[in-house]
Enzyme design. Structure first.
Site, mmCIF file in Angstrom:
data_model
loop_
_atom_site.group_PDB
_atom_site.id
_atom_site.type_symbol
_atom_site.label_atom_id
_atom_site.label_comp_id
_atom_site.label_asym_id
_atom_site.label_seq_id
_atom_site.Cartn_x
_atom_site.Cartn_y
_atom_site.Cartn_z
ATOM 1 N N SER A 113 36.254 39.737 32.107
ATOM 2 C CA SER A 113 37.053 39.297 30.949
ATOM 3 C C SER A 113 36.752 37.881 30.465
ATOM 4 C CB SER A 113 38.545 39.402 31.267
ATOM 5 O OG SER A 113 39.000 40.669 30.905
ATOM 6 N N LYS A 126 35.466 37.612 26.996
ATOM 7 C CA LYS A 126 36.328 37.753 25.811
ATOM 8 C C LYS A 126 36.338 36.485 24.962
ATOM 9 C CE LYS A 126 39.431 41.436 27.541
ATOM 10 N NZ LYS A 126 38.981 41.984 28.800
ATOM 11 N N TYR A 153 31.254 46.146 24.265
ATOM 12 C CA TYR A 153 32.264 45.567 25.165
ATOM 13 C C TYR A 153 31.822 45.712 26.627
ATOM 14 C CZ TYR A 153 36.635 45.220 27.782
ATOM 15 O OH TYR A 153 37.591 44.882 28.708
ATOM 16 N N TYR A 202 45.790 36.549 31.637
ATOM 17 C CA TYR A 202 46.526 37.812 31.626
ATOM 18 C C TYR A 202 48.024 37.528 31.446
ATOM 19 C CZ TYR A 202 42.078 39.364 33.660
ATOM 20 O OH TYR A 202 40.755 39.596 33.897
ATOM 21 N N VAL A 221 38.262 39.885 36.195
ATOM 22 C CA VAL A 221 38.589 40.587 37.444
ATOM 23 C C VAL A 221 37.487 40.482 38.511
ATOM 24 C CG1 VAL A 221 40.228 42.201 36.383
ATOM 25 C CG2 VAL A 221 37.811 42.844 36.589
HETATM 26 N N1 GLU Z 1 35.827 45.381 32.883
HETATM 27 C C1 GLU Z 1 37.202 45.632 33.152
HETATM 28 C C2 GLU Z 1 37.863 46.293 31.990
HETATM 29 O O1 GLU Z 1 37.346 46.282 30.907
HETATM 30 C C3 GLU Z 1 37.947 44.397 33.529
HETATM 31 C C4 GLU Z 1 38.021 43.326 32.514
HETATM 32 C C5 GLU Z 1 38.757 42.116 33.079
HETATM 33 O O2 GLU Z 1 38.138 41.246 33.695
HETATM 34 O O3 GLU Z 1 39.978 42.017 32.847
HETATM 35 O O4 GLU Z 1 38.938 46.843 32.159
#
Ligand code: GLU
Length: 316
Positions: free
Chosen positions: A65, A68, A193, A244, A262
């Site tokens: 993530s 992002k 993504y 988060y 994650v």
């Molecule tokens: N690759 C995972 C997803 O798309 C985790 C992304 C994250 O680090 O929150 O759900």
């Protein structure tokens, strides 16, 4: 007050390591297993490009993530703020990062913000390019410019695992298609993504991204890669949504923009001061690195990095 030094970081790592026992390693990521639970590494790069590293700072993990924020920067560059925020909101959300229920809101089906999965998939749908490959190439070029690391690339096994474990993300994307929120090719947005999540980085790379944000979007050669008003947007959204559904907690306890993934990665940007990159794979139920989070909190407290700290405004 302690000074930033390698010795300080070594001690901070020893203090933070026990928090790893409160987390679990995400074993859906290829090559991630419980033997990694105690890994903890950090790199800090100051505004003068002084580099301090400690612990397992050479360990390479997928961005997950943390990608992002790169996606958001590219979409802002490509389309500007108005268009981007027609597609995705800018409000924090109390649900988990891959929640689908929030997309059922009666007044708007937009994802709450670009830091949750639905929001990031929408953002990926905006990134310009004639094919997924070309769009990903633009992402990678931008990331390589920011980090000054031409060796950055996607790990094929991680990418395949993202596809194999992507049922929830596919559900989010198709749900958004059903409500007219995602109007481009859904599979292409998902594919981009998944690739963005799969780029491998170490603490130094994560710290470079943080430094880029902290130094006004200027790469190490002095080139301005993104306007200030976009950076402000990205940093504000990191502060309110980057950790988060514990973002409020981190805003209070850390007080500078962060983004976690994650894989146990965390990017921290201390405006005007430094970029921070942390890797510690044991994560809590919300997706944040437990030892990494403890380490960032300790740094903020001991080095007085909280943007809201009164100590930062009253001098002399
Ligand atoms: N690759 C995972 C997803 O798309 C985790 C992304 C994250 O680090 O929150 O759900």
């Amino acid at each position: 007050m302690p000074e930033l030094s390698t010795q300080f970081l070594n001690e901070a790592i020893e203090d933070s390591k026990p928090f790893a026992s409160q987390g679990q390693v995400n074993t859906t990521i290829p090559n991630f297993d419980d033997t990694m639970k105690d890994l903890l590494g950090i790199t800090i790069i100051t505004e003068n490009f002084d580099i301090y590293s400690a612990g397992d700072y050479n360990h390479i993990v997928p961005m997950q993530s943390t990608s992002k924020i790169i996606g958001l920067m590219l979409a802002l560059k490509d389309f500007g703020k108005d268009r981007v925020f027609q597609t995705v909101g800018m409000e924090p959300m109390g649900d988990f990062f891959n929640s689908i229920s929030s997309l059922e809101s009666p007044d708007t089906h937009k994802p709450f913000n670009p830091m949750i999965n639905a929001g990031a998939i929408s953002i990926a749908s905006l990134i310009k390019g004639q094919s997924v490959e070309k769009r990903f190439e633009r992402y990678l070029t931008f990331l390589r410019d920011i980090t000054e690391n031409d060796g950055l690339q996607m790990d094929e096994d991680v990418y395949k695992a993202e596809i194999a474990n992507g049922a929830r993300n596919r559900s989010l994307a198709y749900f958004m298609q059903s409500t007219g929120t995602l109007v481009t090719d859904v599979e292409e947005a998902l594919d981009l993504y998944f690739r963005m999540n799969s780029v491998m980085m170490c603490c130094n790379d994560f710290a470079r991204v943080g430094l880029f944000l902290a130094r006004g979007g200027v790469d190490p050669d002095g080139n301005k890669l993104i306007p200030d008003h976009h950076l402000r947007t990205v940093k504000a959204i990191m502060l309110t949504s980057g950790m988060y559904n514990a973002s409020g907690h981190f805003a209070v306890e850390v007080g500078f923009p962060c983004k976690s993934g994650v894989s146990g990665s965390i990017i921290g940007a201390v405006p005007g001061k430094m970029g921070i990159g942390v890797v510690a794979p044991a994560i809590d139920g919300r997706g944040n690195s437990t030892a990494g989070g403890a380490l960032i909190k300790k740094l903020s407290k001991d080095l007085n990095l909280n943007m809201f700290g009164i100590e930062n405004v009253i001098e002399g």
